[in-house]
Scaffold this motif. Structure first.
Motif, short mmCIF file in Angstrom:
data_model
loop_
_atom_site.label_atom_id
_atom_site.label_comp_id
_atom_site.label_asym_id
_atom_site.label_seq_id
_atom_site.Cartn_x
_atom_site.Cartn_y
_atom_site.Cartn_z
N GLU A 36 0.83 -1.21 0.00
CA GLU A 36 0.00 0.00 0.00
C GLU A 36 0.86 1.26 0.00
O GLU A 36 0.57 2.22 -0.72
CB GLU A 36 -0.89 0.01 1.24
CG GLU A 36 -1.98 -1.04 1.24
CD GLU A 36 -2.74 -1.08 2.56
OE1 GLU A 36 -3.90 -1.46 2.54
OE2 GLU A 36 -2.16 -0.73 3.61
N GLN A 85 -9.38 9.50 1.80
CA GLN A 85 -9.89 8.25 1.26
C GLN A 85 -11.30 8.09 1.82
O GLN A 85 -11.50 8.23 3.03
CB GLN A 85 -9.02 7.13 1.79
CG GLN A 85 -8.39 6.24 0.76
CD GLN A 85 -7.63 5.13 1.42
OE1 GLN A 85 -6.74 5.38 2.22
NE2 GLN A 85 -7.99 3.91 1.12
N TRP A 245 -4.05 -7.77 8.65
CA TRP A 245 -4.25 -8.58 7.44
C TRP A 245 -2.94 -8.85 6.70
O TRP A 245 -2.73 -9.93 6.16
CB TRP A 245 -5.23 -7.89 6.50
CG TRP A 245 -4.71 -6.60 5.92
CD1 TRP A 245 -4.80 -5.35 6.49
CD2 TRP A 245 -3.96 -6.43 4.71
NE1 TRP A 245 -4.17 -4.43 5.70
CE2 TRP A 245 -3.64 -5.06 4.60
CE3 TRP A 245 -3.53 -7.29 3.70
CZ2 TRP A 245 -2.92 -4.52 3.54
CZ3 TRP A 245 -2.80 -6.77 2.64
CH2 TRP A 245 -2.50 -5.40 2.56
N TRP A 265 -5.78 -6.47 -2.44
CA TRP A 265 -4.70 -5.69 -1.84
C TRP A 265 -3.64 -6.64 -1.28
O TRP A 265 -2.48 -6.28 -1.17
CB TRP A 265 -5.21 -4.70 -0.78
CG TRP A 265 -6.18 -5.28 0.22
CD1 TRP A 265 -5.88 -5.80 1.44
CD2 TRP A 265 -7.62 -5.38 0.07
NE1 TRP A 265 -7.04 -6.22 2.06
CE2 TRP A 265 -8.11 -5.96 1.25
CE3 TRP A 265 -8.51 -5.02 -0.93
CZ2 TRP A 265 -9.47 -6.22 1.44
CZ3 TRP A 265 -9.86 -5.27 -0.74
CH2 TRP A 265 -10.33 -5.87 0.44
N LYS A 334 -0.77 -1.94 -6.23
CA LYS A 334 -1.83 -2.11 -5.22
C LYS A 334 -2.50 -3.47 -5.29
O LYS A 334 -3.11 -3.93 -4.33
CB LYS A 334 -2.87 -0.99 -5.41
CG LYS A 334 -3.94 -0.92 -4.34
CD LYS A 334 -3.36 -0.42 -3.03
CE LYS A 334 -4.41 -0.08 -2.00
NZ LYS A 334 -5.20 -1.21 -1.54
C1 BGC Z 1 -9.38 -0.93 1.03
C2 BGC Z 1 -8.02 -1.25 0.47
C3 BGC Z 1 -7.06 -1.53 1.61
C4 BGC Z 1 -7.62 -2.60 2.53
C5 BGC Z 1 -6.75 -2.88 3.74
C6 BGC Z 1 -9.84 -2.04 1.96
O1 BGC Z 1 -11.08 -1.73 2.52
O2 BGC Z 1 -10.30 -0.78 0.01
O3 BGC Z 1 -7.54 -0.20 -0.32
O4 BGC Z 1 -5.82 -1.92 1.07
O5 BGC Z 1 -8.90 -2.24 3.00
O6 BGC Z 1 -6.61 -1.77 4.51
#
Ligand code: BGC
Length: 415
Positions: A36, A85, A245, A265, A334
């Protein structure tokens, strides 16, 4: 220092302050993992090359829950960042409160309406005008597997939930954790929505999680889904509570665990670690969801600002996000696919190409469904209610029947 020098120094300071502030964009985001951070770096570089400056405001925490809490407190105190975001129905809620800048001028100039699928532009608009700019399309219903781990245990990568559950003992006997998972509510919800989509199908999924049909929420099918969901717990190690995660993804990367159910991701982590799809790792649809696509679209909204320079910098950011250069480089890092249509697919790997093909075929078949775990399907209060029930059930010995009653009741109360 004599008087003249002091005056000049003062003037220089004043000028430099103006220059530093002019064209600065403070960007609130939650992209802090390896893949990220590389991705967000692309946007920062492009903006800087245009002569503006980027003020990073990163709030760690998967799926952005912590970032959204910080955003609310900054906005309420009258000091929102220039860009944040934000996605799904949240965009409508913020626009309705009057916080968001209108991007329709930028959008018209660049022809966004012709470059975006309607399912995406609808989400970005408030009262028919753009108030957010989309970055990418993430597919959520993926299974990430370490092929060497499966080979060692002598089992195949599962294509059904029953196969996945049955693979557990063999993988464990080979010293491998079957399922890499982080015990956080949004990760539990991500796993649950994959089980629900796979076992229930797209129509059932939409009825339950988009339309909130009471009979569907209370149905015997839902009970079955909760039962299967609970069985996946046996595949997870005891250290999962609180695990991020990307740490779970690293367990698949290094072969400590065999697989993970996570949006793409996760592929950003494999890529950042120099791993290749089809060789070091495998991407497969989450069990029983081969012909379905759970979408999750990242986007940025810009907050109303007064200074002309700041607005110009904001608009530059919005324009850059939709340009081919950003769409390609960002999405390669990404793990997602470009949201801008008509892009050259050549630079993308096999997982991204599979995602692109599935995105367009499911858009036609009606199997393109919004992710509730990632804020695309319903209001934040309904999504929160579902996710609370799911995580409480997953982490207790509550029965599936009890959970289903709680699910229907709390969804009703949240509407
Ligand atoms: C977002 C991703 C992000 C992921 C982990 C998701 O809800 O859309 O952009 O990488 O969460 O944070």
């Amino acid at each position: 220092m004599n008087k003249t020098k002091a005056a000049i120094a003062g003037l220089a300071l004043a000028v430099s302050t103006v220059v530093a502030q002019a064209g600065e964009v403070e960007v609130l985001h939650y992209w802090t993992s390896g893949g990220e951070a590389k991705s967000v770096g692309v946007l920062k570089d492009l903006l800087t090359k245009e002569g503006h400056s980027w003020k990073d405001f990163a709030v760690a925490g998967g799926a952005g829950e912590a970032a959204m809490t910080v955003l609310k407190s900054r906005a309420v105190s009258g000091n929102p960042p220039a860009a944040a975001q934000m996605k799904g129905l949240d965009i409508q809620e913020w626009a309705d409160l009057g916080f968001l800048a209108n991007l329709d001028g930028v959008a018209k100039k660049a022809g966004w309406d012709d470059l975006l699928p309607k399912v995406v532009s609808d989400i970005m608009k408030y009262e028919n005008e753009y108030v957010a700019v989309p970055v990418n399309v993430h597919r959520v219903n993926w299974l990430w597997a370490n092929p060497a781990a499966f080979e060692k245990a002598g089992v195949k990568v599962p294509t059904t939930w029953a196969e996945m559950i049955a693979s557990g003992p063999k993988l464990k006997a080979a010293g491998i954790i079957p399922l890499a998972h982080g015990g956080q509510a949004w990760q539990d919800a991500t796993l649950f929505e994959a089980v629900a989509l796979g076992m229930g199908g797209s129509e059932f999924y939409n009825k339950a999680f988009v339309k909130h049909d009471d009979a569907t929420l209370r149905s015997p099918k839902m009970v079955e889904i909760f039962k299967t969901f609970k069985q996946t717990r046996d595949l997870i190690d005891a250290d999962s509570p609180g695990r991020d995660w990307n740490i779970a993804t690293s367990m698949v990367i290094n072969g400590k665990a065999a697989m993970q159910i996570m949006g793409d991701w996760a592929k950003g982590e494999f890529t950042a670690a120099g791993k290749e799809p089809g060789k070091d790792f495998v991407c497969a649809p989450a069990p029983q969801t081969e012909h379905q696509y759970t979408f999750n679209i990242d986007s940025f909204a810009l907050f109303n600002l007064k200074s002309k320079d700041a607005v110009e910098a904001q608009e530059t950011l919005a324009r850059l996000i939709m340009e081919p250069k950003f769409q390609e480089t960002f999405n390669l890092n990404k793990g997602s696919i470009p949201v801008r249509q008509g892009m050259d697919e050549t630079p993308f790997d096999s997982c991204a190409k599979a995602s692109m093909a599935s995105f367009s075929s499911t858009a036609k078949s009606g199997d393109l469904v919004p992710s509730f775990a990632h804020g695309m399907a319903t209001t934040s209060s309904a999504a929160g209610a579902i996710s609370d029930v799911v995580t409480n059930f997953f982490n207790s010995d509550q029965s599936a029947e009890e959970a289903v009653t709680k699910l229907a009741n709390s969804v009703k109360a949240s509407l």
